[in-house]
Design an enzyme around this catalytic site. Structure first.
Site, PDB file in Angstrom:
ATOM      1  NE  ARG A 171      -5.790  -3.143   6.104  1.00 18.78           N
ATOM      2  CZ  ARG A 171      -4.569  -2.427   6.024  1.00 18.78           C
ATOM      3  NH1 ARG A 171      -3.717  -2.541   6.973  1.00 18.78           N
ATOM      4  NH2 ARG A 171      -4.448  -1.520   5.155  1.00 18.78           N
ATOM      5  N   GLY A 172      -4.184  -5.415   3.741  1.00 18.32           N
ATOM      6  CA  GLY A 172      -2.862  -4.920   3.301  1.00 18.32           C
ATOM      7  C   GLY A 172      -2.199  -5.906   2.425  1.00 18.32           C
ATOM      8  NE  ARG A 207      -9.931  -8.150   0.921  1.00 20.27           N
ATOM      9  CZ  ARG A 207      -9.464  -6.916   1.484  1.00 20.27           C
ATOM     10  NH1 ARG A 207      -8.465  -6.965   2.307  1.00 20.27           N
ATOM     11  NH2 ARG A 207      -9.997  -5.989   1.046  1.00 20.27           N
ATOM     12  CG  ASP A 255      -4.591  -3.468  -2.587  1.00 21.76           C
ATOM     13  OD1 ASP A 255      -4.727  -2.358  -2.239  1.00 21.76           O
ATOM     14  OD2 ASP A 255      -4.456  -4.218  -1.559  1.00 21.76           O
TER      15      ASP A 255
HETATM   16  O1  MRU Z   1      -8.752  -3.405   1.918  1.00 23.09           O
HETATM   17  P1  MRU Z   1      -7.493  -3.484   2.450  1.00 23.09           P
HETATM   18  O2  MRU Z   1      -7.206  -2.662   3.865  1.00 23.09           O
HETATM   19  O3  MRU Z   1      -6.719  -4.901   2.596  1.00 23.09           O
HETATM   20  O4  MRU Z   1      -6.787  -2.651   1.566  1.00 23.09           O
HETATM   21  C1  MRU Z   1      -5.426  -2.194   1.884  1.00 23.09           C
HETATM   22  C2  MRU Z   1      -4.936  -1.165   0.734  1.00 23.09           C
HETATM   23  O5  MRU Z   1      -5.737  -0.638  -0.180  1.00 23.09           O
HETATM   24  C3  MRU Z   1      -3.647  -0.582   0.765  1.00 23.09           C
HETATM   25  O6  MRU Z   1      -3.535   0.632   0.491  1.00 23.09           O
HETATM   26  C4  MRU Z   1      -2.626  -1.574  -0.222  1.00 23.09           C
HETATM   27  O7  MRU Z   1      -2.694  -2.846   0.190  1.00 23.09           O
HETATM   28  C5  MRU Z   1      -1.240  -1.384   0.256  1.00 23.09           C
HETATM   29  S1  MRU Z   1      -0.619  -2.036   1.594  1.00 23.09           S
HETATM   30  C6  MRU Z   1       1.103  -1.756   1.742  1.00 23.09           C
END
Ligand code: MRU
Length: 344
Positions: free
Chosen positions: A46-47, A89, A235
């Protein structure tokens, strides 16, 4: 850093399974685009930047898996892989950005074996470029941090969310390595606890002083004057500078404004979506009820209560002090400044 979020290992994609952290360190070894799409959907990876890298490797995996096919069967099968991954996603634009880059190097005139080699090369370059961009963002962003400061961050925008180093945590890492006395307040980040499980784990490993707080404590510490600045990741950033990030980020930005605290967003250009004119055009993922009603098999909510679970929110650009990118720092981001960034 003594861990790797993603690793390309002789035609397999190995992922550190983030669902199990920090209690267990286990890796997934993936062999197909379908497996990668599942790992993204279920948040083993994730991220935003890490999702983009995983998707790119997912295409490379699939190309190798299918390279024995003749050209006529290879093309629709690879197309299918692109659509499976693009549906994994919806919010992080890095996913679509990476798939577009993979599509751009794919020449249907090539034989499958040649295509697989070219796609592997492109996936590796997306991965390597992400690390470089994070290091550059770290250098650019660290200049904004005073010699001694308390930084509040939200969710996990670290090495775990990228190919390495991290965006928001990358800035913190760089400043810390330069000898600045940086201390981090990590919000736990309900419902999936990326702050408590991932950010706190990453920072503890490098002995960067970190205090874990519940999300609803941010205002308390800001009011007491204990927070000097906020840095988060993103994101998707719209063309006018609106920022989609983990649900709860908007609340932190409003609080920061109220208390006159700078609110910085660290993100690479691959997170910017110049086709979305504002945050209203960013698709927001809604996830399942179970994530709000409990965690890892423990249920704490009334059984039949109805639930909403948006995974992201949008912070309007007027609450953003600056965007920290690999191309430089954009103070008070707006449509004009973002468009100039892409035309330079
Ligand atoms: O749902 P996630 O854990 O994928 O969300 C991640 C985030 O919101 C992070 O802050 C974002 O992806 C920045 S990552 C460098």
């Amino acid at each position: 850093m003594n861990f790797e979020t993603l690793r390309w290992n002789e035609g397999r994609l190995e992922l550190l399974d983030q669902r199990l952290l920090p209690q267990r360190i286990a890796h997934l070894s993936l062999k197909s685009a379908k497996e990668v799409a599942r790992a993204i959907r279920e948040m083993a990876v994730r991220g935003a930047p890490a999702i983009g890298c995983a998707a790119a490797f997912g295409i490379a995996l699939e190309a190798f898996r299918l390279k024995h096919l003749d050209k006529e069967s290879f093309l629709p099968a690879l197309d299918e892989a692109f659509s499976i991954l693009s549906e994994s996603r919806p919010t992080a634009v890095n996913l679509f950005w990476a798939l577009d880059r993979m599509k751009a190097v794919f020449d249907p005139g090539n034989d499958p074996e040649t295509s697989a080699i070219m796609l592997e090369k492109e996936a590796k370059s997306i991965f390597e470029r992400d690390v470089e961009d994070n290091l550059e963002m770290g250098r650019n962003g660290s200049k904004l941090l005073p010699e001694k400061c308390n930084v509040l961050t939200y969710c996990n925008a670290g090495a775990l969310a990228t190919a390495g180093h991290g965006t928001a945590l990358g800035v913190i890492r760089t400043a810390f390595s330069q000898g600045k006395a940086v201390s981090v307040f990590a919000c736990e980040t309900r419902p999936l606890l990326q702050g408590a499980r991932l950010t706190a784990w990453e920072l503890a490993m490098e002995k960067i002083p970190t205090t874990l707080i519940c999300d609803n404590m941010a205002g308390f510490f800001m009011k007491k004057g204990e927070i000097d600045l906020v840095i988060v990741g993103a994101d998707r950033v719209a063309a006018n500078g609106d920022v989609a990030n983990k649900i709860g980020t908007y609340t932190v930005a409003v609080l920061a404004k109220r208390h006159g605290i700078p609110f910085y967003v660290a993100c690479p250009a691959s997170t910017m979506d110049m086709k979305a004119s504002s945050g209203d055009e960013i698709p927001i993922e809604e996830r399942n009820d179970a994530e709000v009603k409990g965690y890892r098999g423990i249920e704490w909510a009334a059984r039949d209560v109805s639930v909403r679970n948006p995974a992201f929110d949008v912070t309007p650009h007027d609450l953003v002090t600056a965007l920290i990118t690999e191309k430089g720092v954009i103070m008070s981001p707006d449509a004009e400044k973002l468009s100039a960034l892409f035309s330079s």
